[in-house]
Design a protein around this motif. Structure first.
Motif, PDB file in Angstrom:
ATOM      1  N   VAL A  69       0.450  -1.015   0.015  1.00 29.61           N
ATOM      2  CA  VAL A  69       0.158  -0.248   0.192  1.00 29.61           C
ATOM      3  C   VAL A  69       0.681   1.391  -0.161  1.00 29.61           C
ATOM      4  O   VAL A  69       2.165   1.158   0.799  1.00 29.61           O
ATOM      5  CB  VAL A  69      -1.064   0.123   1.522  1.00 29.61           C
ATOM      6  CG1 VAL A  69      -2.016   1.137   1.482  1.00 29.61           C
ATOM      7  CG2 VAL A  69      -1.870  -0.873   1.274  1.00 29.61           C
ATOM      8  N   PRO A  70       0.852   2.425  -0.540  1.00 26.96           N
ATOM      9  CA  PRO A  70       1.470   2.963  -0.873  1.00 26.96           C
ATOM     10  C   PRO A  70       1.438   4.145   0.381  1.00 26.96           C
ATOM     11  O   PRO A  70       0.268   4.088   0.823  1.00 26.96           O
ATOM     12  CB  PRO A  70       1.302   4.088  -2.549  1.00 26.96           C
ATOM     13  CG  PRO A  70       0.310   3.410  -2.876  1.00 26.96           C
ATOM     14  CD  PRO A  70      -0.230   1.497  -2.203  1.00 26.96           C
ATOM     15  N   ARG A  71       2.923   5.188   0.758  1.00 29.72           N
ATOM     16  CA  ARG A  71       2.756   5.279   2.057  1.00 29.72           C
ATOM     17  C   ARG A  71       1.979   6.529   2.253  1.00 29.72           C
ATOM     18  O   ARG A  71       1.565   6.966   3.389  1.00 29.72           O
ATOM     19  CB  ARG A  71       4.113   5.492   2.414  1.00 29.72           C
ATOM     20  CG  ARG A  71       5.048   4.625   2.431  1.00 29.72           C
ATOM     21  CD  ARG A  71       6.149   4.509   2.749  1.00 29.72           C
ATOM     22  NE  ARG A  71       6.538   5.360   4.327  1.00 29.72           N
ATOM     23  CZ  ARG A  71       8.076   5.748   4.921  1.00 29.72           C
ATOM     24  NH1 ARG A  71       8.651   5.901   4.408  1.00 29.72           N
ATOM     25  NH2 ARG A  71       7.437   6.393   6.272  1.00 29.72           N
TER      26      ARG A  71
ATOM     27  N   PHE B 136       5.961   2.422   0.688  1.00 31.09           N
ATOM     28  CA  PHE B 136       5.730   1.225   0.761  1.00 31.09           C
ATOM     29  C   PHE B 136       5.051   0.888   2.389  1.00 31.09           C
ATOM     30  O   PHE B 136       6.843   0.811   2.766  1.00 31.09           O
ATOM     31  CB  PHE B 136       4.457  -0.005  -0.231  1.00 31.09           C
ATOM     32  CG  PHE B 136       5.097   0.331  -1.533  1.00 31.09           C
ATOM     33  CD1 PHE B 136       4.260   1.065  -2.314  1.00 31.09           C
ATOM     34  CD2 PHE B 136       6.436   0.296  -2.674  1.00 31.09           C
ATOM     35  CE1 PHE B 136       4.234   1.202  -3.487  1.00 31.09           C
ATOM     36  CE2 PHE B 136       6.221   0.381  -3.328  1.00 31.09           C
ATOM     37  CZ  PHE B 136       4.931   1.456  -4.256  1.00 31.09           C
ATOM     38  N   TYR B 137       4.120   0.480   2.574  1.00 30.13           N
ATOM     39  CA  TYR B 137       3.669  -0.721   3.505  1.00 30.13           C
ATOM     40  C   TYR B 137       3.733  -2.355   3.105  1.00 30.13           C
ATOM     41  O   TYR B 137       2.934  -2.018   2.443  1.00 30.13           O
ATOM     42  CB  TYR B 137       2.223   0.021   4.484  1.00 30.13           C
ATOM     43  CG  TYR B 137       2.512   1.718   5.508  1.00 30.13           C
ATOM     44  CD1 TYR B 137       3.061   1.708   6.091  1.00 30.13           C
ATOM     45  CD2 TYR B 137       1.641   2.105   4.426  1.00 30.13           C
ATOM     46  CE1 TYR B 137       3.077   2.685   6.552  1.00 30.13           C
ATOM     47  CE2 TYR B 137       1.457   3.497   4.918  1.00 30.13           C
ATOM     48  CZ  TYR B 137       2.692   3.918   6.041  1.00 30.13           C
ATOM     49  OH  TYR B 137       2.213   5.020   6.618  1.00 30.13           O
ATOM     50  N   GLU B 138       4.062  -2.650   3.425  1.00 33.62           N
ATOM     51  CA  GLU B 138       4.126  -4.503   2.933  1.00 33.62           C
ATOM     52  C   GLU B 138       3.720  -5.242   4.173  1.00 33.62           C
ATOM     53  O   GLU B 138       3.920  -5.094   5.893  1.00 33.62           O
ATOM     54  CB  GLU B 138       5.802  -4.666   2.776  1.00 33.62           C
ATOM     55  CG  GLU B 138       6.251  -4.005   1.603  1.00 33.62           C
ATOM     56  CD  GLU B 138       7.719  -5.133   1.515  1.00 33.62           C
ATOM     57  OE1 GLU B 138       7.541  -5.272   2.014  1.00 33.62           O
ATOM     58  OE2 GLU B 138       7.930  -4.793  -0.462  1.00 33.62           O
TER      59      GLU B 138
ATOM     60  N   GLU C 285     -12.802  -3.824   0.074  1.00 32.33           N
ATOM     61  CA  GLU C 285     -13.838  -3.212   0.774  1.00 32.33           C
ATOM     62  C   GLU C 285     -14.407  -2.401   1.061  1.00 32.33           C
ATOM     63  O   GLU C 285     -14.722  -1.378   1.563  1.00 32.33           O
ATOM     64  CB  GLU C 285     -14.725  -4.724   1.808  1.00 32.33           C
ATOM     65  CG  GLU C 285     -14.844  -5.712   0.745  1.00 32.33           C
ATOM     66  CD  GLU C 285     -15.512  -7.125   1.954  1.00 32.33           C
ATOM     67  OE1 GLU C 285     -15.613  -6.606   3.456  1.00 32.33           O
ATOM     68  OE2 GLU C 285     -15.542  -8.062   1.444  1.00 32.33           O
ATOM     69  N   LYS C 286     -12.551  -1.803   2.089  1.00 28.38           N
ATOM     70  CA  LYS C 286     -12.731  -0.727   2.384  1.00 28.38           C
ATOM     71  C   LYS C 286     -11.828   0.288   1.823  1.00 28.38           C
ATOM     72  O   LYS C 286     -11.493   1.534   2.330  1.00 28.38           O
ATOM     73  CB  LYS C 286     -11.452  -1.169   4.251  1.00 28.38           C
ATOM     74  CG  LYS C 286     -11.783  -2.149   4.951  1.00 28.38           C
ATOM     75  CD  LYS C 286     -11.072  -2.086   6.157  1.00 28.38           C
ATOM     76  CE  LYS C 286     -11.912  -3.029   6.842  1.00 28.38           C
ATOM     77  NZ  LYS C 286     -12.759  -1.898   7.284  1.00 28.38           N
ATOM     78  N   ASN C 287     -11.815   0.230   0.373  1.00 30.98           N
ATOM     79  CA  ASN C 287     -10.854   1.235  -0.482  1.00 30.98           C
ATOM     80  C   ASN C 287     -10.271   1.712  -0.410  1.00 30.98           C
ATOM     81  O   ASN C 287      -9.431   2.303  -0.694  1.00 30.98           O
ATOM     82  CB  ASN C 287     -12.568   2.518  -0.853  1.00 30.98           C
ATOM     83  CG  ASN C 287     -13.747   1.849  -1.432  1.00 30.98           C
ATOM     84  OD1 ASN C 287     -13.612   0.935  -2.440  1.00 30.98           O
ATOM     85  ND2 ASN C 287     -14.678   2.668  -0.022  1.00 30.98           N
ATOM     86  N   ILE C 288      -8.879   0.286   0.105  1.00 28.03           N
ATOM     87  CA  ILE C 288      -8.074   0.689   0.067  1.00 28.03           C
ATOM     88  C   ILE C 288      -7.123   0.257  -1.118  1.00 28.03           C
ATOM     89  O   ILE C 288      -6.916  -0.905  -1.347  1.00 28.03           O
ATOM     90  CB  ILE C 288      -7.205   0.212   1.157  1.00 28.03           C
ATOM     91  CG1 ILE C 288      -7.917   0.170   2.253  1.00 28.03           C
ATOM     92  CG2 ILE C 288      -5.297   0.481   0.960  1.00 28.03           C
ATOM     93  CD1 ILE C 288      -7.176  -0.510   3.526  1.00 28.03           C
ATOM     94  N   ALA C 289      -6.037   1.038  -1.754  1.00 32.83           N
ATOM     95  CA  ALA C 289      -5.401   0.742  -2.995  1.00 32.83           C
ATOM     96  C   ALA C 289      -4.701   0.521  -2.504  1.00 32.83           C
ATOM     97  O   ALA C 289      -3.388   1.250  -1.954  1.00 32.83           O
ATOM     98  CB  ALA C 289      -5.441   1.776  -3.682  1.00 32.83           C
ATOM     99  N   MET C 290      -4.412  -0.831  -3.569  1.00 35.29           N
ATOM    100  CA  MET C 290      -3.431  -1.402  -3.029  1.00 35.29           C
ATOM    101  C   MET C 290      -2.062  -1.246  -4.905  1.00 35.29           C
ATOM    102  O   MET C 290      -2.785  -1.494  -5.540  1.00 35.29           O
ATOM    103  CB  MET C 290      -3.434  -3.112  -2.977  1.00 35.29           C
ATOM    104  CG  MET C 290      -4.336  -3.330  -1.783  1.00 35.29           C
ATOM    105  SD  MET C 290      -4.910  -4.876  -1.262  1.00 35.29           S
ATOM    106  CE  MET C 290      -6.531  -4.673  -3.055  1.00 35.29           C
TER     107      MET C 290
END
Length: 251
Positions: free
Chosen positions: A142-144, A170-172, A189-194
């Motif tokens: 996930v981009p920081r 990133f967060y890994e 579902e939480k709309n976290i862009a990966m």
């Protein structure tokens, strides 16, 4: 950060450049084809295919290419029959190396793997010789800039992740093999862009290398990763960040 993780991050950056050149398309198409052949063409019922399609979309592969690869895998279109193969061996300094590949000619690929290992200071081993060193895990990047480390860690653990590490970009987020799809779906579902979501192999122990050995090791990883049949390369080396950056900058 371990050398293995550092190499993984550098390889990920390199993959984005390769995608722009179209080189990564070939590997993804092979993976989609094999996934569809083994598990069917419906991504909802085929987790491996679902991951491959996500990788294809992240690389901006045209939908028609994805569809054709699926149809070749299911036999709806004619095409080359690919098979999954793995190769295990040791690199310079006794570093364990595990290679996942997809090939239409096992004899050719094993001969080329043996040549590359030997050329760059390693040797190809028997199946099972190093696989025990690695554990399959899920890895989501996930981009920081999206979240603070504290906020995302709380979300990740709530969704069932095991651990989280922070890199420059990133967060890994690491998950168990069994929970990977559950955590990824929860992020969606939480709309976290990966940036990416994949299954990977994490070494349970590492070997520290430096100097000429480290240089040879990175060269071996690079030539293996660039081989047309190779999908993924994993190793258990440990290296100082400064040494890694120095060697990478020489290329």
């Amino acid at each position: 950060m371990s050398g293995h993780s550092k190499w993984h991050s550098i390889k990920h950056k390199k993959a984005r450049v390769d995608a722009q050149r179209g080189r990564i398309f070939t590997k993804i198409i092979k993976e989609i084809t094999v996934a569809a052949r083994l598990g069917g063409g419906d991504p909802e019922a085929n987790p491996r295919l679902r991951v491959a399609i996500a990788q294809a979309k992240a690389a901006n592969m045209p939908a028609k290419n994805i569809d054709n690869a699926i149809r070749k895998g299911t036999g709806e279109l004619p095409g080359v029959v690919y098979e999954d193969v793995t190769y295990e061996g040791y690199g310079p300094g006794g570093v364990a190396v595990f290679v996942e590949a997809v090939t239409d000619n096992k004899n050719r690929t094993v001969a080329e793997m043996r040549h590359l290992f030997s050329k760059y200071g390693g040797n190809l081993g028997e199946n099972g010789s190093v696989a025990w060193i690695f554990e399959r895990k899920g890895l989501i990047r996930v981009p920081r800039e999206q979240y603070t480390e504290e906020d995302l860690l709380e979300i990740a653990l709530e969704c069932g992740a095991e651990d989280m590490q922070t890199t420059d970009e990133f967060y890994e987020i690491y998950t168990s093999f069994e929970d990977f799809h559950k955590v990824r779906n929860a992020f969606e579902e939480k709309n976290i862009a990966m940036e990416s979501a994949e299954l990977t192999m994490i070494p349970q122990n590492t070997i520290k290398i430096e100097g000429k050995t480290a240089e040879q090791m990175l060269k071996l990883l690079e030539v293996l990763d660039e081989h047309d049949d190779v999908q993924n390369v994993y190793s258990n080396f440990e290296m100082e960040d400064a040494e890694m950056e120095r060697l990478v900058s020489k290329e």
